[in-house]
Design an enzyme around this catalytic site. Structure first.
Site, PDB file in Angstrom:
ATOM      1  N   ARG A  46       0.860  -1.179   0.000  1.00 39.83           N
ATOM      2  CA  ARG A  46       0.000   0.000   0.000  1.00 39.83           C
ATOM      3  C   ARG A  46       0.902   1.236   0.000  1.00 39.83           C
ATOM      4  O   ARG A  46       1.037   1.928   1.002  1.00 39.83           O
ATOM      5  CB  ARG A  46      -0.933  -0.017   1.219  1.00 39.83           C
ATOM      6  CG  ARG A  46      -1.910  -1.162   1.186  1.00 39.83           C
ATOM      7  CD  ARG A  46      -3.084  -0.936   2.091  1.00 39.83           C
ATOM      8  NE  ARG A  46      -2.785  -1.363   3.444  1.00 39.83           N
ATOM      9  CZ  ARG A  46      -3.702  -1.403   4.423  1.00 39.83           C
ATOM     10  NH1 ARG A  46      -4.936  -1.044   4.193  1.00 39.83           N
ATOM     11  NH2 ARG A  46      -3.367  -1.796   5.627  1.00 39.83           N
TER      12      ARG A  46
ATOM     13  N   ASP B  64     -12.350  -7.015   2.560  1.00 35.02           N
ATOM     14  CA  ASP B  64     -12.380  -7.237   4.006  1.00 35.02           C
ATOM     15  C   ASP B  64     -13.446  -8.249   4.419  1.00 35.02           C
ATOM     16  O   ASP B  64     -13.446  -8.706   5.566  1.00 35.02           O
ATOM     17  CB  ASP B  64     -12.615  -5.912   4.734  1.00 35.02           C
ATOM     18  CG  ASP B  64     -11.445  -4.962   4.581  1.00 35.02           C
ATOM     19  OD1 ASP B  64     -10.414  -5.199   5.214  1.00 35.02           O
ATOM     20  OD2 ASP B  64     -11.555  -3.995   3.805  1.00 35.02           O
TER      21      ASP B  64
END
Length: 439
Positions: free
Chosen positions: A127, A312
């Site tokens: 990220r 998620d």
């Protein structure tokens, strides 16, 4: 260390409050206002503590509602005395969080400068902050990398820019929004993320006086304004926590009513939940999830940016899929290293194989890059207790679900990571009948 005695179906009610992925960003947005903001539905989680500390380091007064019971999770954020915090204090409060990068735009507007330390976060994939820094440069900021972190300055007022993202990154979209609302001129962002949490952040900024248009083709246009006021806002419910409790109900053969769950944000999840054999009932105050009995069905799914299946949701659902009959295929297209948590599941008796190939319907950006980003789950298998170390926030909660569904006792270490995103999760588990003890 947590001892989890498995084999008991979870039954009862849990309450979800504001989404972790919105609350922290709405708190940062308060820096942009010239009057106090009120944020409601704030959960007691570690990420809120981190952002509160960082705001206070920068001179923002953060107070909670006077009710000792914190029933509404209300925070009052007053940015009247914003000032540059010391590097030592910023570093101490940030810890491994990546949230400081989103302070940059608001601080550049308020103070003309900002500093961020080296950034951490869950180890689920790359990220990089390069997108963020490139965006800030396009707005006119100067970026100087130092041994201790990154120093940014705005010699003059930031200017609107045209930005096109190579991937609809949530974090970079948030960066653009928080920076563009007070930049001079118009900003056009192409290939933007449009997750519900992004739309709720836009609602927050609009309440503050921002002018933001969202087109149907992932294009967001922001017309900069000279000043913004505070806001009063209730955060949307946490759809990740909702999906996690739903998966826990399915994996343990139980029934959980998730108070506060919001159906429109869960539609994609609910479709998959029903297809694999779960049952749910949408009520006025939440959603009831249960295992209705019988066999669970295997499935093929791909994670994707909104409105696709949320990454998620994938990890806790994989635990439930270990109890499904047949072969399930999961293609992870958002984070390249999100299947590390499956090692512990295999040690508990699951049969999960990882592959570098794109096993979904569409080749993704991780194909042919040696990332094990596809999983094949064969089931059903009987899970048994094991010693587990929590790897990251969502993987950690998934390990808890596996331990609760398993025969025997598991010892789970590193549970403090779960506190980052799950409010009072130990109390909630106890209220659902789980047998857990601190070792």
């Amino acid at each position: 260390m947590l001892e989890v005695h498995g084999g008991t179906p979870l039954r009862g009610t849990v309450r979800v409050r504001g989404a972790k992925n919105l609350v922290s960003k709405a708190m940062v947005a308060s820096l942009l206002g010239d009057s106090p903001s009120v944020l409601r539905g704030v959960p007691r989680i570690r990420d809120v503590e981190v952002v509160t500390g960082l705001l206070e380091v920068h001179g923002v007064t953060v107070t909670s509602a006077p009710d000792a019971g914190y029933p509404d999770g209300e925070l009052i954020l007053d940015p009247a005395d914003v000032a540059q915090g010391s590097i030592v204090d910023i570093d101490a409060h940030a810890g491994s969080s990546r949230i400081p990068i989103l302070f940059c735009g608001p601080l550049l507007h308020r103070l003309g400068q900002a500093f961020i330390p080296d950034l951490g976060g869950c180890r689920i994939g790359d990220r990089p902050i390069d997108f963020h820094l490139d965006v800030l440069r396009r707005f006119g900021a100067t970026v100087d990398k130092t041994p201790g972190g990154i120093k940014l300055e705005a010699p003059q007022r930031l200017r609107g820019a045209k930005v096109e993202l190579p991937y609809p990154s949530v974090g970079t979209t948030e960066q653009v929004l928080l920076t563009a609302v007070r930049a001079e001129g118009i900003t056009e962002l192409k290939n933007a993320a449009i997750e519900p949490e992004i739309m709720d952040l836009i609602a927050v900024l609009q309440k503050m006086g921002a002018i933001i248009t969202v087109d149907t083709d992932r294009v967001i246009r922001i017309e900069g304004v000279d000043s913004l006021s505070g806001y009063v806002h209730r955060a949307l419910p946490d759809r990740i926590e909702t999906g996690s409790w739903a998966s826990a109900a399915l994996a343990t053969g139980g029934e959980i009513f998730v108070e506060g769950a919001n159906q429109p944000d869960m539609i994609t999840f609910l479709n998959v939940f029903r297809k694999i054999g779960g049952a749910f009932e949408v009520c006025e105050t939440g959603i009831r999830f249960c295992h209705p009995g019988g066999e669970l069905k295997s499935s093929v799914l791909e994670t994707d940016v909104h409105p696709g299946f949320m990454t998620d949701w994938q990890q806790p659902l994989v635990v439930a899929l270990t109890q499904a009959s047949g072969v399930s295929i999961i293609h992870e297209t958002v984070y390249e290293n999100r299947f590390g948590f499956t090692d512990a599941l295999n040690r508990m008796g699951a049969r999960i194989q990882l592959y570098r190939e794109c096993l979904g319907g569409t080749p993704c950006r991780f194909g042919r890059q040696n990332y094990q980003h596809s999983a094949v789950v064969s089931g059903p298998t009987t899970l048994h207790g094991a010693d587990i170390e929590v790897p990251d926030l969502r993987g950690g909660f998934s390990h808890l679900i596996a331990a609760l569904a398993a025969d025997g006792t598991s010892r789970v270490g590193g549970i403090e990571l779960i506190n980052r995103g799950y409010e009072d999760f130990l109390d909630k588990l106890a209220g659902l009948g789980a047998r857990v003890d601190m070792a």
